[in-house]
Design a protein around this motif. Structure first.
Motif, PDB file in Angstrom:
ATOM      1  N   PHE A  33       0.844  -1.189   0.000  1.00 52.53           N
ATOM      2  CA  PHE A  33       0.000   0.000   0.000  1.00 52.53           C
ATOM      3  C   PHE A  33       0.876   1.234   0.000  1.00 52.53           C
ATOM      4  O   PHE A  33       1.974   1.234   0.558  1.00 52.53           O
ATOM      5  CB  PHE A  33      -0.872   0.081   1.264  1.00 52.53           C
ATOM      6  CG  PHE A  33      -1.993  -0.892   1.322  1.00 52.53           C
ATOM      7  CD1 PHE A  33      -3.119  -0.733   0.527  1.00 52.53           C
ATOM      8  CD2 PHE A  33      -1.934  -1.969   2.177  1.00 52.53           C
ATOM      9  CE1 PHE A  33      -4.163  -1.633   0.589  1.00 52.53           C
ATOM     10  CE2 PHE A  33      -2.976  -2.869   2.256  1.00 52.53           C
ATOM     11  CZ  PHE A  33      -4.086  -2.704   1.460  1.00 52.53           C
ATOM     12  N   ASP A  34       0.338   2.289  -0.587  1.00 53.24           N
ATOM     13  CA  ASP A  34       0.939   3.612  -0.474  1.00 53.24           C
ATOM     14  C   ASP A  34      -0.222   4.571  -0.258  1.00 53.24           C
ATOM     15  O   ASP A  34      -1.322   4.340  -0.768  1.00 53.24           O
ATOM     16  CB  ASP A  34       1.709   3.966  -1.747  1.00 53.24           C
ATOM     17  CG  ASP A  34       2.615   5.172  -1.569  1.00 53.24           C
ATOM     18  OD1 ASP A  34       2.793   5.621  -0.415  1.00 53.24           O
ATOM     19  OD2 ASP A  34       3.144   5.662  -2.574  1.00 53.24           O
ATOM     20  N   SER A  35      -0.005   5.610   0.505  1.00 58.57           N
ATOM     21  CA  SER A  35      -1.090   6.567   0.738  1.00 58.57           C
ATOM     22  C   SER A  35      -0.523   7.968   0.868  1.00 58.57           C
ATOM     23  O   SER A  35       0.667   8.153   1.135  1.00 58.57           O
ATOM     24  CB  SER A  35      -1.883   6.205   1.997  1.00 58.57           C
ATOM     25  OG  SER A  35      -1.065   6.326   3.139  1.00 58.57           O
ATOM     26  N   GLY A  36      -1.399   8.919   0.666  1.00 58.28           N
ATOM     27  CA  GLY A  36      -0.999  10.309   0.792  1.00 58.28           C
ATOM     28  C   GLY A  36      -2.209  11.207   0.904  1.00 58.28           C
ATOM     29  O   GLY A  36      -3.317  10.831   0.524  1.00 58.28           O
ATOM     30  N   SER A  37      -1.990  12.374   1.449  1.00 51.30           N
ATOM     31  CA  SER A  37      -3.059  13.353   1.616  1.00 51.30           C
ATOM     32  C   SER A  37      -3.107  14.280   0.416  1.00 51.30           C
ATOM     33  O   SER A  37      -2.072  14.622  -0.159  1.00 51.30           O
ATOM     34  CB  SER A  37      -2.834  14.186   2.871  1.00 51.30           C
ATOM     35  OG  SER A  37      -2.879  13.370   4.003  1.00 51.30           O
TER      36      SER A  37
END
Length: 107
Positions: A85-89
């Motif tokens: 997974f990768d996430s960001g705002s």
């Protein structure tokens, strides 16, 4: 959607041989409504878990895995290995989550 498609975080699937098809992705961007954002802002003052955002991230994770499976199925894959997974705002109230891995076909 193919919920039975095996998705693993490991490089190998014990007892299975496969050939690599290619990279696969599942992406979603989510946001909470203004009322939940106000509640989160108030919770930020006193501290603690912001459940609305935790729920949003869990939902985003599930959607991104579903889309990853759909993408792999379209490629003719039997499974996905090395899923991450990768996430960001995005701004102050949106969250983007990507699930990615390697689509494989069993021999």
């Amino acid at each position: 959607m193919n919920e039975k498609m095996l998705v693993v975080t490991t490089e190998n699937i014990p007892g299975r041989e496969y050939e690599v098809i290619g990279e696969v992705f599942g992406l979603t961007t989510q946001s909470k409504n203004v009322f939940k954002n106000i509640g989160a802002s108030l919770k930020n003052i006193v501290g603690g878990e912001i459940k609305a955002y935790s729920e949003m991230l869990e939902e985003s994770r599930d959607i991104s895995i579903d889309r990853l499976r759909e993408n792999a199925a379209k490629m003719g894959a039997d499974a996905v290995v090395m899923m991450r997974f990768d996430s960001g705002s995005i701004g102050t109230d949106m969250q983007s989550v990507a699930a990615y891995g390697t689509a494989v076909k069993f021999k």
